[in-house]
Design an enzyme around this catalytic site. Structure first.
Site, PDB file in Angstrom:
ATOM      1  N   ASP A   1      17.382  66.112  60.503  1.00  0.00           N
ATOM      2  CA  ASP A   1      18.423  67.147  60.526  1.00  0.00           C
ATOM      3  C   ASP A   1      18.675  67.607  61.956  1.00  0.00           C
ATOM      4  O   ASP A   1      17.812  67.469  62.821  1.00  0.00           O
ATOM      5  CB  ASP A   1      17.961  68.389  59.741  1.00  0.00           C
ATOM      6  CG  ASP A   1      17.631  68.074  58.304  1.00  0.00           C
ATOM      7  OD1 ASP A   1      18.191  67.108  57.770  1.00  0.00           O
ATOM      8  OD2 ASP A   1      16.800  68.808  57.738  1.00  0.00           O
TER       9      ASP A   1
HETATM   10  N1  URA Z   1      13.016  66.689  55.814  1.00  0.00           N
HETATM   11  C1  URA Z   1      13.874  67.645  56.183  1.00  0.00           C
HETATM   12  O1  URA Z   1      14.038  68.627  55.474  1.00  0.00           O
HETATM   13  N2  URA Z   1      14.541  67.501  57.339  1.00  0.00           N
HETATM   14  C2  URA Z   1      14.383  66.461  58.160  1.00  0.00           C
HETATM   15  O2  URA Z   1      15.027  66.390  59.208  1.00  0.00           O
HETATM   16  C3  URA Z   1      13.481  65.461  57.772  1.00  0.00           C
HETATM   17  C4  URA Z   1      12.807  65.598  56.597  1.00  0.00           C
END
Ligand code: URA
Length: 241
Positions: free
Chosen positions: A106
């Protein structure tokens, strides 16, 4: 391997742009089997011929693999109209190589992200079928406990009914834990911890298989991965070996 143009081969290696390479070749900086070649269009077989640039050997690699310590605030994509992407962080010669991110972090997650041009490899890392472990450091509101760990181990059901594969949750300090998953559903780790009433404040990916970020890794740092690193990704061991 099929013969390919000398300038194309050098461009695929990320040496310089096709345009720059024409000049590099024309001035006699490139040799093939010990003979200076000044024609960019000359056909070569990089698997059987030995190529040098300014006297340095050039090793042919079919595919390329890089480890980026993704900083916060950058989107995991190859292009975006408004926001900076992980490809924007690469030096210009690597941006031309057709690299793409393996899986997704993310915008608000930092840490280990692999970039490659090898689709089969990416599939093996991402697909839950191959059980490649991804481990995250999370700082959360509240304290995770044994019940949370049991719920993770049993396979958690998220608030929207999505069922997750069994995962590991380890408390490592006040408000801090490690989460290990073998799949990559949308916002998965955040949603898993939120489902247990422990919203995530900070998330950083530390390892994929036994390939881990260096302890002092700086967000934004980049390094090419070698054969050993790639093998590590398909071994378990939480990066401890
Ligand atoms: N899980 C998440 O919530 N975000 C990420 O970026 C990777 C795994």
């Amino acid at each position: 391997m099929a013969l390919m143009r000398l300038d194309k081969f050098l461009a695929d290696l990320g040496v310089a742009s096709r345009k720059e390479l024409r000049d590099i070749i024309r001035v006699g900086r490139v040799s093939v089997d010990g003979t200076v070649i000044k024609k960019p269009e000359q056909k070569v077989d990089p698997e059987t011929q030995s190529l040098t640039l300014d006297g340095e050997s050039l090793t042919y690699r079919r595919h390329h693999y890089y480890l980026l310590d993704k900083p916060l605030g950058i989107v995991t994509a190859t292009e975006d109209r408004e926001q900076k992407t992980v490809l924007d962080l690469l030096p210009p010669q690597l941006r031309r190589m057709g690299l793409f991110p393996v899986g997704r972090l993310d915008k608000d997650t930092s840490g280990l992200l692999v970039l490659t041009d090898d689709g089969d490899f990416a599939h093996r890392v991402i697909s839950p079928k191959f059980c490649v472990e991804k481990r995250y450091y999370a700082r959360v509101d509240g304290e995770v406990d044994a019940e949370d760990a049991e719920a993770f181990a049993a396979g958690l059901t998220l608030r929207d009914g999505t069922v997750c594969l069994p995962a590991r949750l380890e408390k490592i300090g006040p408000g801090e834990c490690l989460v290990t998953v073998t799949e990559g559903k949308y916002h998965q780790v955040r949603r898993m911890l939120a489902a247990r009433g422990k919203p995530v404040q900070e998330l950083r990916r530390l390892s994929i298989g036994a390939l881990c970020l260096d302890e002092n890794s700086e967000p934004g740092s980049l390094r090419e991965l070698g054969e050993d690193d790639l093998c590590k990704m398909f071994r378990t061991g939480n990066g401890e070996n």
